[in-house]
Design a protein around this motif. Structure first.
Motif, PDB file in Angstrom:
ATOM      1  N   VAL A 290      -2.195  -0.800   9.467  1.00 48.69           N
ATOM      2  CA  VAL A 290      -1.522  -2.063   9.783  1.00 48.69           C
ATOM      3  C   VAL A 290      -0.734  -2.523   8.557  1.00 48.69           C
ATOM      4  N   ASN A 292       1.658  -5.673   7.433  1.00 48.83           N
ATOM      5  CA  ASN A 292       2.088  -7.020   7.833  1.00 48.83           C
ATOM      6  C   ASN A 292       2.561  -7.797   6.618  1.00 48.83           C
ATOM      7  N   VAL A 331      -4.511  -6.037  17.176  1.00 50.28           N
ATOM      8  CA  VAL A 331      -4.545  -4.571  17.247  1.00 50.28           C
ATOM      9  C   VAL A 331      -5.916  -4.108  17.732  1.00 50.28           C
TER      10      VAL A 331
END
Length: 429
Positions: A290, A292, A331
């Protein structure tokens, strides 16, 4: 969860910190008039020669992991011809990490590709699947017995999709303004792009043999998305077979997508384009990375700009570290494997804001862990100030700065802060 199963560290990408990646497509574009790069990477941070110094700084701060990329263009500079010296360079990096109790988290492809690959159709051609398989097999052979725990196949596999979205939004914005100059946060200017289109196509033919080179970060077609996913799945199969004890996944660039009343449908479409479209290809992977940096808020007319007075980073992103735990939770609702935070950070010259960003982001990670979400790592982006692609050297994400003339390193307080997080927090997770 004990310390040995959770990793806190930092990340880099080869092209952005090593310098002189001369056989890559991005290096070629940096030299072009219309390549889209106003600044050249040149020696970058000279991490190619100074990686021991940089990894030692990482270790000295108390971190226990380092995510870095192998550069395909160095390892396979000509189609089908592998450079053993370059492969040994990356093995030396792995060995140095291991010797210093730093877990190497390896990325096989981080945006830069061999120039010859683009000349053969690039990431819109099915040829890339076989080419990447050959490269992956070579890497796996050389990593046999090295005890690598995590390999990312492709960095931000959804990036071409996101760029297609940004271009579409820019065109819509341009049409709404009825010919007025329109720009997006990522710096696209449709009016200037149109003027330069013909000259750019001519130069592309001279350099790549095609007017529309399909580099990894080109706007991507639906066919290109399928090719990306098939390339990843083929690499996963090879790595699982040849390195059965290594966990394999890819990374995705994911904003914290939010909606105000009336924006729910547009927000849902954006999340589909950023994440859900790729879910079938990764659903059985060992982990997903991930990445971000901010949030995106949608209203009934589309994505909204940050509110007046909102703190912005050098990239023009809203300062919003709370986006990371929100994305992790979203997620996890669909993907039940492990989650690694493979990038999270802020471009700023005010290191106190970097410290605050890390503090709040990691507080969110801890809350996710307390709720039983299998987050296994937090990698800050980036270990070093670097060549931030088309933004050049103007965006400073690093925990470590450097002088471009002398290459002298300057350790920022944020590096010590992140190391202190590792020493204290991982003992209580």
């Amino acid at each position: 969860m004990d310390r040995e199963t959770f990793y806190i560290g930092a990340a880099t990408a080869g092209h952005q910190v090593e310098g002189n990646n001369t056989n890559s497509d991005i290096w070629a574009m940096e030299q072009m008039k219309y390549g889209g790069y106003p600044e050249k990477s040149l020696d970058a941070a000279d991490h190619y020669n100074r990686y021991k110094e940089d990894i030692t700084l990482l270790k000295s701060a108390g971190l226990n992991a380092y995510r870095f990329s192998f550069e395909w263009a160095r390892i396979e500079p000509k189609e089908g011809e592998f450079d053993e010296k370059e492969m040994q360079h990356y093995l030396d990096m792995v060995h140095f990490c291991k010797e210093n109790d730093i877990e190497p988290i390896i990325t096989l492809h981080h945006f830069a590709s061999p120039k010859w690959l683009i000349e053969k159709g690039g990431w819109e051609s099915e040829y890339v699947i076989e080419a990447f398989k050959r490269y992956t097999k070579y890497i796996a052979q050389n990593l046999s017995g090295e005890g690598i725990k995590y390999i990312c196949t492709l960095n931000e596999a959804n990036m071409g999709n996101l760029i297609s979205i940004y271009i579409r939004q820019a065109k819509e914005q341009y049409e709404k303004q009825e010919g007025e100059k329109a720009t997006l946060q990522i710096g696209l200017n449709l009016e200037e792009m149109k003027k330069e289109e013909e000259a750019k196509e001519k130069e592309n033919i001279e350099v790549f043999g095609t007017p529309f080179p399909a580099v990894f970060v080109s706007p991507r077609s639906p066919k290109g998305n399928k090719i990306i996913m098939e390339t990843h799945k083929a690499a996963v199969e090879i790595l699982h077979e040849m390195l059965p004890d290594t966990k394999v996944g890819l990374t995705l660039s994911l904003r914290d997508v939010q909606a105000i009343p009336g924006g729910e449908e547009k927000a849902a479409l954006d999340w589909h384009d950023e994440f859900e479209e790729f879910l079938p290809a990764i659903i059985d992977d060992d982990f997903v990375g991930v990445q971000n940096y901010t949030r995106a808020v949608f209203g009934e007319n589309g994505e909204l700009p940050p509110e007046d007075g909102a703190e912005l980073t050098q990239m023009g992103y809203e300062f919003y570290p709370e986006g990371l735990p929100n994305v992790i939770r979203r997620v996890h609702a669909s993907f039940k494997g492990e989650i690694l935070v493979t990038e999270n950070g802020i471009a700023t010259d005010d290191d106190t804001r970097r410290v605050e960003f890390i503090r709040r982001a990691f507080d969110g990670v801890k809350a996710c862990l307390e709720d039983g979400i299998p987050v296994k790592a937090y990698m800050y982006w980036s270990l070093l100030d670097n060549f931030e692609w088309q933004s050049g050297y103007t965006m400073r994400f690093g925990l470590i700065g450097f002088d471009r003339k002398t290459q002298e390193r300057t350790v920022k307080e944020s590096l010590a802060f992140l190391g202190n997080v590792n020493r204290i927090e991982t003992n209580t997770l």
